[in-house]
Design a protein around this motif. Structure first.
Motif, PDB file in Angstrom:
ATOM      1  N   VAL A 193      32.987   0.916  79.130  1.00 51.21           N
ATOM      2  CA  VAL A 193      31.824   0.632  79.970  1.00 51.21           C
ATOM      3  C   VAL A 193      30.707   0.104  79.075  1.00 51.21           C
ATOM      4  O   VAL A 193      30.282   0.781  78.146  1.00 51.21           O
ATOM      5  CB  VAL A 193      31.346   1.896  80.718  1.00 51.21           C
ATOM      6  CG1 VAL A 193      30.174   1.559  81.642  1.00 51.21           C
ATOM      7  CG2 VAL A 193      32.487   2.524  81.505  1.00 51.21           C
ATOM      8  N   ARG A 194      30.254  -1.106  79.367  1.00 45.06           N
ATOM      9  CA  ARG A 194      29.218  -1.739  78.545  1.00 45.06           C
ATOM     10  C   ARG A 194      27.917  -1.839  79.346  1.00 45.06           C
ATOM     11  O   ARG A 194      27.936  -2.099  80.557  1.00 45.06           O
ATOM     12  CB  ARG A 194      29.657  -3.118  78.076  1.00 45.06           C
ATOM     13  CG  ARG A 194      30.907  -3.103  77.184  1.00 45.06           C
ATOM     14  CD  ARG A 194      31.238  -4.507  76.691  1.00 45.06           C
ATOM     15  NE  ARG A 194      30.150  -5.047  75.884  1.00 45.06           N
ATOM     16  CZ  ARG A 194      30.019  -4.841  74.586  1.00 45.06           C
ATOM     17  NH1 ARG A 194      30.904  -4.098  73.941  1.00 45.06           N
ATOM     18  NH2 ARG A 194      29.021  -5.385  73.918  1.00 45.06           N
ATOM     19  N   LEU A 195      26.816  -1.674  78.644  1.00 45.13           N
ATOM     20  CA  LEU A 195      25.504  -1.777  79.278  1.00 45.13           C
ATOM     21  C   LEU A 195      24.468  -2.185  78.236  1.00 45.13           C
ATOM     22  O   LEU A 195      24.709  -2.066  77.031  1.00 45.13           O
ATOM     23  CB  LEU A 195      25.098  -0.449  79.921  1.00 45.13           C
ATOM     24  CG  LEU A 195      25.025   0.784  79.009  1.00 45.13           C
ATOM     25  CD1 LEU A 195      24.026   1.792  79.572  1.00 45.13           C
ATOM     26  CD2 LEU A 195      26.395   1.446  78.903  1.00 45.13           C
ATOM     27  N   GLY A 196      23.339  -2.682  78.717  1.00 44.80           N
ATOM     28  CA  GLY A 196      22.305  -3.121  77.797  1.00 44.80           C
ATOM     29  C   GLY A 196      20.963  -3.265  78.479  1.00 44.80           C
ATOM     30  O   GLY A 196      20.848  -3.191  79.714  1.00 44.80           O
ATOM     31  N   SER A 197      19.923  -3.477  77.641  1.00 47.55           N
ATOM     32  CA  SER A 197      18.565  -3.661  78.159  1.00 47.55           C
ATOM     33  C   SER A 197      17.769  -4.463  77.142  1.00 47.55           C
ATOM     34  O   SER A 197      17.927  -4.291  75.928  1.00 47.55           O
ATOM     35  CB  SER A 197      17.900  -2.305  78.401  1.00 47.55           C
ATOM     36  OG  SER A 197      16.580  -2.473  78.859  1.00 47.55           O
ATOM     37  N   ARG A 198      16.921  -5.336  77.658  1.00 48.50           N
ATOM     38  CA  ARG A 198      16.070  -6.162  76.796  1.00 48.50           C
ATOM     39  C   ARG A 198      14.631  -6.051  77.311  1.00 48.50           C
ATOM     40  O   ARG A 198      14.320  -6.462  78.426  1.00 48.50           O
ATOM     41  CB  ARG A 198      16.553  -7.609  76.819  1.00 48.50           C
ATOM     42  CG  ARG A 198      15.866  -8.521  75.818  1.00 48.50           C
ATOM     43  CD  ARG A 198      16.595  -9.850  75.771  1.00 48.50           C
ATOM     44  NE  ARG A 198      15.956 -10.792  74.890  1.00 48.50           N
ATOM     45  CZ  ARG A 198      16.413 -12.014  74.628  1.00 48.50           C
ATOM     46  NH1 ARG A 198      17.541 -12.427  75.217  1.00 48.50           N
ATOM     47  NH2 ARG A 198      15.786 -12.821  73.802  1.00 48.50           N
ATOM     48  N   LYS A 199      13.759  -5.450  76.494  1.00 46.62           N
ATOM     49  CA  LYS A 199      12.381  -5.196  76.886  1.00 46.62           C
ATOM     50  C   LYS A 199      11.424  -5.628  75.781  1.00 46.62           C
ATOM     51  O   LYS A 199      11.809  -5.779  74.620  1.00 46.62           O
ATOM     52  CB  LYS A 199      12.172  -3.698  77.163  1.00 46.62           C
ATOM     53  CG  LYS A 199      13.107  -3.088  78.194  1.00 46.62           C
ATOM     54  CD  LYS A 199      12.762  -3.495  79.603  1.00 46.62           C
ATOM     55  CE  LYS A 199      13.612  -2.765  80.616  1.00 46.62           C
ATOM     56  NZ  LYS A 199      13.312  -3.135  82.010  1.00 46.62           N
ATOM     57  N   GLU A 200      10.162  -5.767  76.173  1.00 43.26           N
ATOM     58  CA  GLU A 200       9.144  -6.106  75.177  1.00 43.26           C
ATOM     59  C   GLU A 200       8.825  -4.916  74.295  1.00 43.26           C
ATOM     60  O   GLU A 200       8.428  -5.080  73.139  1.00 43.26           O
ATOM     61  CB  GLU A 200       7.875  -6.601  75.878  1.00 43.26           C
ATOM     62  CG  GLU A 200       8.051  -7.942  76.589  1.00 43.26           C
ATOM     63  CD  GLU A 200       6.753  -8.431  77.206  1.00 43.26           C
ATOM     64  OE1 GLU A 200       5.743  -7.686  77.121  1.00 43.26           O
ATOM     65  OE2 GLU A 200       6.753  -9.547  77.761  1.00 43.26           O
ATOM     66  N   ALA A 201       8.980  -3.712  74.835  1.00 41.02           N
ATOM     67  CA  ALA A 201       8.733  -2.501  74.057  1.00 41.02           C
ATOM     68  C   ALA A 201      10.057  -1.847  73.673  1.00 41.02           C
ATOM     69  O   ALA A 201      10.964  -1.729  74.511  1.00 41.02           O
ATOM     70  CB  ALA A 201       7.876  -1.523  74.857  1.00 41.02           C
ATOM     71  N   ALA A 202      10.147  -1.400  72.429  1.00 42.63           N
ATOM     72  CA  ALA A 202      11.378  -0.781  71.945  1.00 42.63           C
ATOM     73  C   ALA A 202      11.708   0.490  72.716  1.00 42.63           C
ATOM     74  O   ALA A 202      12.866   0.742  73.061  1.00 42.63           O
ATOM     75  CB  ALA A 202      11.261  -0.486  70.458  1.00 42.63           C
ATOM     76  N   VAL A 203      10.683   1.295  73.011  1.00 39.30           N
ATOM     77  CA  VAL A 203      10.904   2.557  73.718  1.00 39.30           C
ATOM     78  C   VAL A 203      11.478   2.302  75.101  1.00 39.30           C
ATOM     79  O   VAL A 203      12.369   3.015  75.569  1.00 39.30           O
ATOM     80  CB  VAL A 203       9.582   3.350  73.817  1.00 39.30           C
ATOM     81  CG1 VAL A 203       9.784   4.599  74.668  1.00 39.30           C
ATOM     82  CG2 VAL A 203       9.094   3.738  72.431  1.00 39.30           C
ATOM     83  N   ALA A 204      10.994   1.281  75.772  1.00 35.83           N
ATOM     84  CA  ALA A 204      11.478   0.973  77.123  1.00 35.83           C
ATOM     85  C   ALA A 204      12.936   0.538  77.095  1.00 35.83           C
ATOM     86  O   ALA A 204      13.723   0.913  77.976  1.00 35.83           O
ATOM     87  CB  ALA A 204      10.601  -0.113  77.740  1.00 35.83           C
ATOM     88  N   ALA A 205      13.294  -0.246  76.090  1.00 36.09           N
ATOM     89  CA  ALA A 205      14.686  -0.697  75.991  1.00 36.09           C
ATOM     90  C   ALA A 205      15.622   0.481  75.742  1.00 36.09           C
ATOM     91  O   ALA A 205      16.678   0.610  76.374  1.00 36.09           O
ATOM     92  CB  ALA A 205      14.823  -1.731  74.882  1.00 36.09           C
TER      93      ALA A 205
END
Length: 240
Positions: free
Chosen positions: A52-64
């Motif tokens: 199972v693969r997942l990811g996130s790309r955010k401006e803030a590291a904590v949010a990602a």
């Protein structure tokens, strides 16, 4: 030319030669039946690995990190509720900086021994998490223990079939089968199946049953055996 006849059993009734230096008829022969037999068995895979693969790309590291962490916790919790032990789940994470954003990627590998539970977990993740995760098709394979069990079973079955042939031959001639004098494995073959660490990637269009069938392991064994012949078969046993 016609194909050569295949001999699967032979009765050895030749008289034994007289001992060297002794004159007179030979000793009573040790009568034998020589038989070859075989067996072929299969074993369905006993394990499945789901990624199972997942990811996130955010401006803030904590949010990602937080976005990925929440989903990882849900995946692990869902699997544990359905009886998957903690040691059967492996999580890898990758954190990187992409231009002016932070990217967090993760992969959860879950090993199942119960394929029904596997389907339930996969269906739940797709239903609840939707496109925020990618549930890859399962890879079915055999543990080394399962392959060893298949090897033992096919050899035992080949010996059992060989003894059954010897009994049939003896009954045909009104004789009784005795103890085995020699059992020799002549040939073994294995084909098909996936073993852990050597997984083959199947086409995404295959159904679950097709994947299981493609991962099924097969083994065959041919045995040669020599049994003694005890003498006339008991008439009562013959009637049975």
């Amino acid at each position: 030319a016609p194909p050569a006849s295949r001999v699967f059993a032979e009765l050895d009734l030749a008289p034994a030669p007289a001992p060297e230096g002794r004159v007179g008829p030979g000793a009573l022969p040790g009568r034998e039946v020589h038989v070859s037999g075989s067996a072929e068995l299969s074993a369905r895979p006993d394990r499945a690995r789901v990624s199972v693969r997942l990811g996130s790309r955010k401006e803030a590291a904590v949010a990602a990190r937080s976005s990925v962490s929440r989903r990882l916790q849900y995946i692990a919790h869902s699997a544990r509720l359905r009886g998957v032990p903690e040691e059967n789940m492996t999580v890898t994470e990758d954190f990187s900086r992409v231009e002016n954003t932070y990217q967090m990627e993760a992969e959860v590998c879950i090993i199942f021994s119960d394929f029904g539970k596997m389907q339930n977990v996969c269906n739940l993740l797709i239903e609840k998490l939707g496109t925020s995760v990618t549930v890859n098709p399962p890879h079915f394979y055999h543990t080394p223990e399962a392959i060893d069990t298949l090897r033992r079973q096919v050899c035992v079955t080949a010996v059992r079939n060989t003894r059954r042939k010897a009994q049939e031959v003896c009954r045909l001639f009104g004789q009784a089968l005795g103890k085995p004098l020699l059992i020799k494995e002549e040939e073994t073959k294995e084909w098909g199946g996936h073993i852990d660490g050597h997984l083959l990637h199947s086409a995404d269009s295959q159904t679950l049953q097709e994947r299981i069938q493609n991962a099924t392991a097969y083994a065959s064994c041919r045995v040669f055996a020599v049994f003694e012949i005890k003498g006339k078969e008991n008439r009562r046993n013959k009637l049975l």
